[in-house]
Scaffold this motif. Structure first.
Motif, PDB file in Angstrom:
ATOM      1  N   THR A   1     -32.966  24.527 -15.750  1.00 11.51           N
ATOM      2  CA  THR A   1     -32.130  24.758 -14.581  1.00 11.51           C
ATOM      3  C   THR A   1     -30.666  24.774 -14.994  1.00 11.51           C
ATOM      4  O   THR A   1     -29.819  25.283 -14.290  1.00 11.51           O
ATOM      5  CB  THR A   1     -32.329  23.643 -13.540  1.00 11.51           C
ATOM      6  N   GLY A   2     -30.378  24.170 -16.134  1.00 13.02           N
ATOM      7  CA  GLY A   2     -28.997  24.105 -16.585  1.00 13.02           C
ATOM      8  C   GLY A   2     -28.216  23.003 -15.900  1.00 13.02           C
ATOM      9  O   GLY A   2     -26.994  23.042 -15.821  1.00 13.02           O
ATOM     10  N   LEU A   3     -28.933  22.009 -15.391  1.00 14.01           N
ATOM     11  CA  LEU A   3     -28.243  20.903 -14.721  1.00 14.01           C
ATOM     12  C   LEU A   3     -28.175  19.647 -15.588  1.00 14.01           C
ATOM     13  O   LEU A   3     -27.414  18.734 -15.311  1.00 14.01           O
ATOM     14  CB  LEU A   3     -28.944  20.574 -13.397  1.00 14.01           C
TER      15      LEU A   3
ATOM     16  N   LEU B   1     -27.011  18.816 -18.713  1.00 14.70           N
ATOM     17  CA  LEU B   1     -25.764  18.385 -19.349  1.00 14.70           C
ATOM     18  C   LEU B   1     -24.648  18.141 -18.346  1.00 14.70           C
ATOM     19  O   LEU B   1     -23.816  17.254 -18.539  1.00 14.70           O
ATOM     20  CB  LEU B   1     -25.323  19.412 -20.391  1.00 14.70           C
TER      21      LEU B   1
ATOM     22  N   GLN C   1     -37.863  27.278 -16.998  1.00 13.38           N
ATOM     23  CA  GLN C   1     -37.884  26.220 -18.011  1.00 13.38           C
ATOM     24  C   GLN C   1     -36.625  25.375 -18.020  1.00 13.38           C
ATOM     25  O   GLN C   1     -36.659  24.205 -18.338  1.00 13.38           O
ATOM     26  CB  GLN C   1     -38.085  26.818 -19.390  1.00 13.38           C
TER      27      GLN C   1
ATOM     28  N   ASP D   1     -29.433  16.822 -33.858  1.00 20.57           N
ATOM     29  CA  ASP D   1     -30.664  17.519 -34.223  1.00 20.57           C
ATOM     30  C   ASP D   1     -30.354  18.621 -35.219  1.00 20.57           C
ATOM     31  O   ASP D   1     -29.202  18.984 -35.424  1.00 20.57           O
ATOM     32  CB  ASP D   1     -31.331  18.099 -32.968  1.00 20.57           C
TER      33      ASP D   1
ATOM     34  N   ASN E   1     -33.145  17.739 -24.603  1.00 22.01           N
ATOM     35  CA  ASN E   1     -32.477  18.959 -25.066  1.00 22.01           C
ATOM     36  C   ASN E   1     -32.672  19.151 -26.560  1.00 22.01           C
ATOM     37  O   ASN E   1     -32.961  20.265 -27.017  1.00 22.01           O
ATOM     38  CB  ASN E   1     -30.983  18.902 -24.772  1.00 22.01           C
TER      39      ASN E   1
ATOM     40  N   LYS F   1     -32.238  28.903 -21.544  1.00 17.75           N
ATOM     41  CA  LYS F   1     -33.698  28.826 -21.533  1.00 17.75           C
ATOM     42  C   LYS F   1     -34.272  29.802 -20.509  1.00 17.75           C
ATOM     43  O   LYS F   1     -33.606  30.117 -19.528  1.00 17.75           O
ATOM     44  CB  LYS F   1     -34.124  27.388 -21.219  1.00 17.75           C
TER      45      LYS F   1
ATOM     46  N   ALA G   1     -34.545  22.099 -28.639  1.00 17.95           N
ATOM     47  CA  ALA G   1     -33.750  22.964 -29.521  1.00 17.95           C
ATOM     48  C   ALA G   1     -34.345  23.091 -30.915  1.00 17.95           C
ATOM     49  O   ALA G   1     -34.101  24.079 -31.604  1.00 17.95           O
ATOM     50  CB  ALA G   1     -32.317  22.447 -29.614  1.00 17.95           C
TER      51      ALA G   1
ATOM     52  N   ALA H   1     -27.073  20.608 -33.537  1.00 20.97           N
ATOM     53  CA  ALA H   1     -26.019  20.150 -32.635  1.00 20.97           C
ATOM     54  C   ALA H   1     -26.005  18.631 -32.621  1.00 20.97           C
ATOM     55  O   ALA H   1     -27.021  17.987 -32.876  1.00 20.97           O
ATOM     56  CB  ALA H   1     -26.251  20.690 -31.231  1.00 20.97           C
TER      57      ALA H   1
ATOM     58  N   GLY I   1     -28.821  25.061 -32.698  1.00 27.09           N
ATOM     59  CA  GLY I   1     -27.372  24.997 -32.552  1.00 27.09           C
ATOM     60  C   GLY I   1     -26.884  25.799 -31.349  1.00 27.09           C
ATOM     61  O   GLY I   1     -27.678  26.343 -30.585  1.00 27.09           O
TER      62      GLY I   1
HETATM   63  N1  LIG Z   1     -29.334  19.992 -28.663  1.00 30.46           N
HETATM   64  C1  LIG Z   1     -29.044  21.266 -28.314  1.00 30.46           C
HETATM   65  N2  LIG Z   1     -29.099  22.265 -29.246  1.00 30.46           N
HETATM   66  C2  LIG Z   1     -28.822  23.537 -28.902  1.00 30.46           C
HETATM   67  N3  LIG Z   1     -28.441  23.923 -27.669  1.00 30.46           N
HETATM   68  C3  LIG Z   1     -28.365  22.991 -26.707  1.00 30.46           C
HETATM   69  C4  LIG Z   1     -28.651  21.620 -26.973  1.00 30.46           C
HETATM   70  N4  LIG Z   1     -28.472  20.919 -25.831  1.00 30.46           N
HETATM   71  C5  LIG Z   1     -28.103  21.819 -24.894  1.00 30.46           C
HETATM   72  N5  LIG Z   1     -28.041  23.072 -25.404  1.00 30.46           N
HETATM   73  C6  LIG Z   1     -27.645  24.291 -24.708  1.00 30.46           C
HETATM   74  O1  LIG Z   1     -26.991  23.944 -23.503  1.00 30.46           O
HETATM   75  C7  LIG Z   1     -27.653  24.533 -22.389  1.00 30.46           C
HETATM   76  C8  LIG Z   1     -27.493  23.667 -21.183  1.00 30.46           C
HETATM   77  O2  LIG Z   1     -28.223  22.449 -21.343  1.00 30.46           O
HETATM   78  P1  LIG Z   1     -28.667  21.647 -20.042  1.00 30.46           P
HETATM   79  O3  LIG Z   1     -29.385  20.429 -20.483  1.00 30.46           O
HETATM   80  O4  LIG Z   1     -27.484  21.481 -19.162  1.00 30.46           O
HETATM   81  O5  LIG Z   1     -29.645  22.638 -19.305  1.00 30.46           O
HETATM   82  P2  LIG Z   1     -31.106  23.082 -19.738  1.00 30.46           P
HETATM   83  O6  LIG Z   1     -31.642  22.146 -20.775  1.00 30.46           O
HETATM   84  O7  LIG Z   1     -31.057  24.515 -20.095  1.00 30.46           O
HETATM   85  O8  LIG Z   1     -31.925  22.911 -18.390  1.00 30.46           O
HETATM   86  P3  LIG Z   1     -32.351  21.527 -17.694  1.00 30.46           P
HETATM   87  O9  LIG Z   1     -31.740  20.409 -18.499  1.00 30.46           O
HETATM   88  O10 LIG Z   1     -31.809  21.594 -16.317  1.00 30.46           O
HETATM   89  O11 LIG Z   1     -33.827  21.531 -17.768  1.00 30.46           O
HETATM   90  C9  LIG Z   1     -29.063  24.768 -22.870  1.00 30.46           C
HETATM   91  O12 LIG Z   1     -29.700  25.798 -22.168  1.00 30.46           O
HETATM   92  C10 LIG Z   1     -28.854  25.113 -24.334  1.00 30.46           C
HETATM   93  O13 LIG Z   1     -28.465  26.467 -24.476  1.00 30.46           O
END
Ligand SMILES: Nc1ncnc2c1ncn2[C@@H]1O[C@H](COP(=O)(O)OP(=O)(O)OP(=O)(O)O)[C@@H](O)[C@H]1O
Ligand SMILES: [Mg+2]
Lengths: 332, 132
Positions: free
Chosen positions: A294-296, A298, A292, A267, A239, A288, A243, A322, A271
């Motif tokens: 899935t949002g899974l 975190l 690119q 990082d 992530n 994203k 970012a 962040a 943000g």
């Molecule tokens: N280090 C970061 N800096 C900025 N935004 C972040 C950061 N980490 C996560 N995010 C935000 O949180 C959202 C959710 O993150 P998450 O890892 O759950 O899903 P994803 O990265 O979008 O997709 P996936 O991990 O499933 O490929 C991201 O789309 C982004 O907007």
């Protein structure tokens, strides 16, 4: 098994928002401030009155003044102490609530998505097979009739590509819902972080991003589940890498005290917008582009970390990067 | 206790050195040259730890990993890769790999991981026995 969503009245329903604790920590706790004025009055009025009475009784303004000032100071200090204690407990309660809600929600969504993925998996597999078969038939027909069905082939290829995408998602979902009982071993956390960082290094270098590690030599072993921890660390670093811009910085660190082991991935990327802070741990929340993210990632991290009886939270200001922190208890 | 190890890699030089190095430590290991061979071996013997190359001709490593996890859920899999790809790393870990190791892997390091993976397998097996 009982589904958390059907548990009747929500025991923590008065909580203004899911992820409030995380938000509170990121923005500075609010909530308790409303009680501030009340408490101040509560503590200050009686001594002030008392001082007035004393002053009136002795009718010597200097002594009474000093006395009143002293009483006032004492009362102020005690009020302050109480206030900060209150704020701490309130904050802890909020964070506990939000973690609880988040876990329940994730469990419910996990069950739901597993059911859904199971149902959809079979039809998707059949579509893929049929598309493959149709492609075969078209190729045969082309050979036999000396014709060119390029457009049909293109279209079938696209069908397969999209079906593959669906398959990917259902597999991610099934994986997301899989129950993982942590298996506890003595784990060298520094080693895990270093191993995972090496996986990220190459892609980071490609993007001209520096990935620094701050890992104390004397980091104690942690009793935890190493593959799960690897997943969490890898997710957070990925992530972060996604970012930051070219030339960005990522800093991974770990430290421990007697109670907890703390892992931090920081990082200086884009943000997170304040309104998104409480959503990022939700499944399927992503900023994203489709295909690119899935949002899974975190929400999986959240499930894994709470499964290890730890907590995960974020601090971020938009435009200033962040920092994700994972805290795991050292005593099992 | 003996750890039953299977090494899956199409690079015969690498396999040979590994067999030798494990052999020196009195740890005989089996090897397979492809995913299909590995899955066939899995039919005849129960392995504790499988060391699996990600990129092989024929069946790709992640696919093999998925099938191993289905057929022998207790067996721990350590993925080996020559190319540090984040995407496959994430997929591998998500599919339940024990670890994901970059080639060239330091042997003592790998040995350590194998031991840890074995310990985990034993813990899992014990938990499962108590559970049923
Ligand atoms: N280090 C970061 N800096 C900025 N935004 C972040 C950061 N980490 C996560 N995010 C935000 O949180 C959202 C959710 O993150 P998450 O890892 O759950 O899903 P994803 O990265 O979008 O997709 P996936 O991990 O499933 O490929 C991201 O789309 C982004 O907007
Ligand atoms: Mg992610």
């Amino acid at each position: 098994m009982q589904r958390p969503a059907s548990r009747g009245p929500d025991p923590v329903g008065d909580n203004p928002g899911i992820g409030q604790g995380i938000l509170a920590r990121a923005t500075g706790a609010k909530g308790w401030k409303d009680h501030g004025l009340l408490l101040w009055t509560h503590f200050l009025v009686p001594p002030v009155l008392a001082a007035l009475v004393v002053a009136a009784a002795f009718a010597t303004p200097v002594v009474a003044g000093i006395l009143a000032a002293a009483v006032l100071a004492i009362a102020a200090v005690s009020a302050r102490g109480l206030l900060s204690r209150l704020s701490r407990t309130e904050e802890a309660r909020l964070s506990l609530n939000s973690q609880l809600i988040q876990s329940q929600k994730l469990a419910a969504i996990g069950e739901l998505s597993a059911g859904l993925a199971h149902e959809i998996n079979n039809p998707i597999a059949i579509i893929a097979q049929e598309a493959e078969w149709a492609e075969h038939v078209v190729r045969e027909a082309e050979k036999n009739c000396n014709a060119d069905f390029a457009e049909v082939r293109d279209s079938l290829r696209e069908v397969r590509a999209q079906v593959d995408r669906c398959k990917n998602i259902t597999h991610k979902l099934l994986d997301f819902a899989r129950k993982r009982e942590p298996v506890l071993q003595d784990v060298d956390v520094g080693r895990i972080i270093e191993d995972m960082a090496r996986l990220v290094d190459k892609e980071a270098a490609y993007k001209n991003v520096t990935l620094t590690r701050d890992l104390p030599q004397d980091l104690p072993l942690l009793r935890t589940d190493s593959p799960l921890l690897r997943q969490v660390v890898l997710n957070l670093m990925t992530n972060a890498l996604q970012a930051v811009d070219t030339g960005g910085r990522i800093e991974v660190s770990a430290r421990a005290d007697d109670e907890v082991m703390e892992i931090r991935v920081k990082d200086n990327g884009c943000g997170i917008e304040p309104e998104n802070l409480e959503k990022i741990f939700n499944p399927f929340f992503t900023t994203k582009p489709p295909g690119q993210g899935t949002g899974l990632g975190l929400s999986m991290c959240h499930t894994l970390v709470t499964g290890m009886r730890g907590e995960i939270f974020v601090e971020s200001k938009p435009g200033q990067g962040a920092a994700f922190t994972v805290r795991l208890p050292r005593k099992t | 206790m003996d750890i039953k190890i299977l090494l899956v890699d199409d690079e015969s030089d690498f396999v040979e050195t590994m067999v030798k190095r494990f052999g020196i430590r009195k740890m005989p290991i089996d090897s397979a040259k492809s995913g299909q061979e590995a899955l066939a071996a899995l039919e005849t013997k129960e392995y504790d730890v499988i060391i699996l190359d990600v990129r092989m001709p024929g069946m790709d490593g992640l696919q093999v990993l998925k099938l191993i996890r289905e057929r022998a859920p207790l067996t721990e899999v350590i993925m080996l890769t020559g190319h540090a790809s984040l995407e496959t790393g994430m997929q591998g870990m998500n599919l339940g790999a024990y670890d994901y190791v970059l080639k060239p892997a330091d042997f003592d390091d790998l040995l350590d991981k194998v031991r840890k993976a074995f310990e985990r397998k034993e813990l899992n097996a014990k938990a499962r026995k108590q559970g049923t």
